[in-house]
Write a protein that holds these residues in place. Sequence first.
Motif, short mmCIF file in Angstrom:
data_model
loop_
_atom_site.label_atom_id
_atom_site.label_comp_id
_atom_site.label_asym_id
_atom_site.label_seq_id
_atom_site.Cartn_x
_atom_site.Cartn_y
_atom_site.Cartn_z
N GLY A 173 38.43 56.49 18.51
CA GLY A 173 37.28 56.52 19.41
C GLY A 173 36.84 57.92 19.77
O GLY A 173 36.68 58.81 18.92
N ARG A 174 36.70 58.15 21.06
CA ARG A 174 36.19 59.42 21.57
C ARG A 174 37.14 60.58 21.33
O ARG A 174 36.76 61.75 21.43
CB ARG A 174 35.91 59.30 23.07
CG ARG A 174 37.14 58.94 23.89
CD ARG A 174 36.81 58.70 25.36
NE ARG A 174 37.95 58.23 26.11
CZ ARG A 174 38.89 59.01 26.62
NH1 ARG A 174 38.81 60.32 26.46
NH2 ARG A 174 39.91 58.51 27.31
N PHE A 175 38.40 60.30 20.99
CA PHE A 175 39.37 61.37 20.82
C PHE A 175 39.12 62.18 19.55
O PHE A 175 39.54 63.33 19.45
CB PHE A 175 40.80 60.80 20.79
CG PHE A 175 41.23 60.22 22.11
CD1 PHE A 175 41.56 61.05 23.18
CD2 PHE A 175 41.29 58.85 22.30
CE1 PHE A 175 41.95 60.54 24.40
CE2 PHE A 175 41.68 58.32 23.53
CZ PHE A 175 42.00 59.16 24.58
N LEU A 176 38.44 61.59 18.57
CA LEU A 176 38.18 62.30 17.34
C LEU A 176 37.37 63.56 17.59
O LEU A 176 37.73 64.66 17.14
CB LEU A 176 37.45 61.39 16.34
CG LEU A 176 37.09 62.02 14.99
CD1 LEU A 176 38.34 62.51 14.28
CD2 LEU A 176 36.32 61.02 14.13
N GLU A 177 36.29 63.42 18.32
CA GLU A 177 35.44 64.57 18.63
C GLU A 177 36.19 65.60 19.47
O GLU A 177 36.08 66.81 19.25
CB GLU A 177 34.17 64.10 19.36
CG GLU A 177 33.21 65.22 19.68
CD GLU A 177 31.95 64.72 20.39
OE1 GLU A 177 31.19 65.56 20.89
OE2 GLU A 177 31.74 63.48 20.43
N ALA A 178 36.96 65.11 20.46
CA ALA A 178 37.69 66.03 21.34
C ALA A 178 38.77 66.79 20.58
O ALA A 178 38.98 68.00 20.81
CB ALA A 178 38.31 65.25 22.49
N ASP A 179 39.47 66.12 19.67
CA ASP A 179 40.51 66.79 18.89
C ASP A 179 39.91 67.86 17.98
O ASP A 179 40.46 68.95 17.82
CB ASP A 179 41.31 65.77 18.07
CG ASP A 179 42.28 64.97 18.92
OD1 ASP A 179 42.55 65.37 20.06
OD2 ASP A 179 42.77 63.93 18.43
N LEU A 180 38.78 67.54 17.36
CA LEU A 180 38.12 68.52 16.52
C LEU A 180 37.65 69.72 17.34
O LEU A 180 37.72 70.87 16.89
CB LEU A 180 36.93 67.89 15.80
CG LEU A 180 37.26 66.92 14.66
CD1 LEU A 180 35.99 66.22 14.18
CD2 LEU A 180 37.92 67.66 13.50
N ALA A 181 37.20 69.45 18.57
CA ALA A 181 36.67 70.52 19.41
C ALA A 181 37.74 71.55 19.77
O ALA A 181 37.49 72.76 19.70
CB ALA A 181 36.05 69.93 20.67
N ILE A 182 38.93 71.10 20.15
CA ILE A 182 39.96 72.07 20.53
C ILE A 182 40.42 72.86 19.31
O ILE A 182 40.70 74.07 19.40
CB ILE A 182 41.16 71.39 21.25
CG1 ILE A 182 42.17 72.45 21.72
CG2 ILE A 182 41.84 70.37 20.37
CD1 ILE A 182 41.63 73.48 22.67
N LEU A 183 40.46 72.23 18.15
CA LEU A 183 40.87 72.94 16.95
C LEU A 183 39.86 74.04 16.61
O LEU A 183 40.23 75.19 16.32
CB LEU A 183 41.01 71.97 15.78
CG LEU A 183 41.75 72.53 14.56
CD1 LEU A 183 43.24 72.66 14.84
CD2 LEU A 183 41.53 71.66 13.33
N HIS A 184 38.58 73.70 16.67
CA HIS A 184 37.55 74.68 16.32
C HIS A 184 37.44 75.77 17.38
O HIS A 184 37.22 76.95 17.04
CB HIS A 184 36.21 73.98 16.12
CG HIS A 184 36.10 73.29 14.80
ND1 HIS A 184 35.85 73.96 13.62
CD2 HIS A 184 36.24 71.97 14.45
CE1 HIS A 184 35.83 73.10 12.61
NE2 HIS A 184 36.07 71.89 13.08
N GLU A 185 37.60 75.43 18.66
CA GLU A 185 37.54 76.48 19.68
C GLU A 185 38.74 77.40 19.58
O GLU A 185 38.63 78.60 19.86
CB GLU A 185 37.43 75.85 21.08
CG GLU A 185 36.08 75.22 21.33
CD GLU A 185 35.77 75.05 22.81
OE1 GLU A 185 36.28 75.82 23.63
OE2 GLU A 185 34.99 74.13 23.13
N THR A 186 39.88 76.86 19.19
CA THR A 186 41.04 77.72 18.95
C THR A 186 40.76 78.68 17.80
O THR A 186 41.09 79.87 17.87
CB THR A 186 42.28 76.87 18.64
OG1 THR A 186 42.61 76.08 19.79
CG2 THR A 186 43.47 77.74 18.28
N ALA A 187 40.15 78.16 16.74
CA ALA A 187 39.80 79.02 15.61
C ALA A 187 38.84 80.12 16.04
O ALA A 187 39.00 81.30 15.65
CB ALA A 187 39.17 78.16 14.51
N GLU A 188 37.87 79.78 16.87
CA GLU A 188 36.90 80.78 17.34
C GLU A 188 37.60 81.85 18.19
O GLU A 188 37.27 83.04 18.09
CB GLU A 188 35.81 80.09 18.15
CG GLU A 188 34.89 79.22 17.29
CD GLU A 188 33.96 78.35 18.12
OE1 GLU A 188 33.98 78.48 19.37
OE2 GLU A 188 33.23 77.53 17.53
#
Length: 276
Positions: A21-36
Amino acid sequence: MRRPDIPLLIGVTREPVYSPGRFLEADLAILHETAEACEAAGARVRILPADAPRQAFAGGRLVFTMCQGPESLETMGWLAASGVTVVHEPSAILSCHRIRMLPLLTGAGLPRPEAHLVACADPEPEALAWAEKCGETGIWVKRGDVHATRPEDVVHLRGEAAAGDALARLADRGVSHAVLEAHVPGRTVKFYAVRGTPFFRSYAEDGSDLGPAPPAWRKLAERAAAALGLAIYGGDLVVGEGKEPVLVDVNDWPSFSRCRAEAASAIAEHLLARLD
């Protein structure tokens, strides 16, 4: 400008089945913000899906991963054996499966609810009888491997019959083991932390920030993370009236949705320190 002396970092996404569900978007967000955040510090970063072939990791010296599936964990183990720093290594990710987490936390002497590990298809009669004795307070039935892919993977219920039914439904889906865990009355606190940094945040169930955490909360969380081999983690504890906190759950690399920007900065700090 990127410094050429900074090695390549590779981030790995979590498989969609483990981000329902909604966790997919949230999990991707923390990974990409960590990369940034890593890139802002001068690092080179590449993001790969969990099913990326091994050759895609060529040149990476540190891999930070949210993956949980057996195939991707096999790749992470291969990378670690090849000398690549992997955060987290498969052993730490697997330690968060309740079938392993329960004995590890118990062995570390951490305050925990009473709990029983059972086979879903053939639960021990003694464990079901114990569930009945818990009365109106009830118990939690939690699948024994990954934390949750559906709402019915973690349910609060009362009595032996209800527990047996919940276990049978898990067995029908191929889940081999589950944990029957006593419900602990009190205030549930959700925490998020990154080892080796000052970052530690705690929230009430409704999402409200609880402010600076009492030292006992952080100490308990850090002891749990050490027992499981985690560096980037979250979890739940329950604080009863006038009582010490009780640890309920620990997760490897949560989505940090309530504090993503701060968490990403702290995670990047931890990862870059690991390169040294």
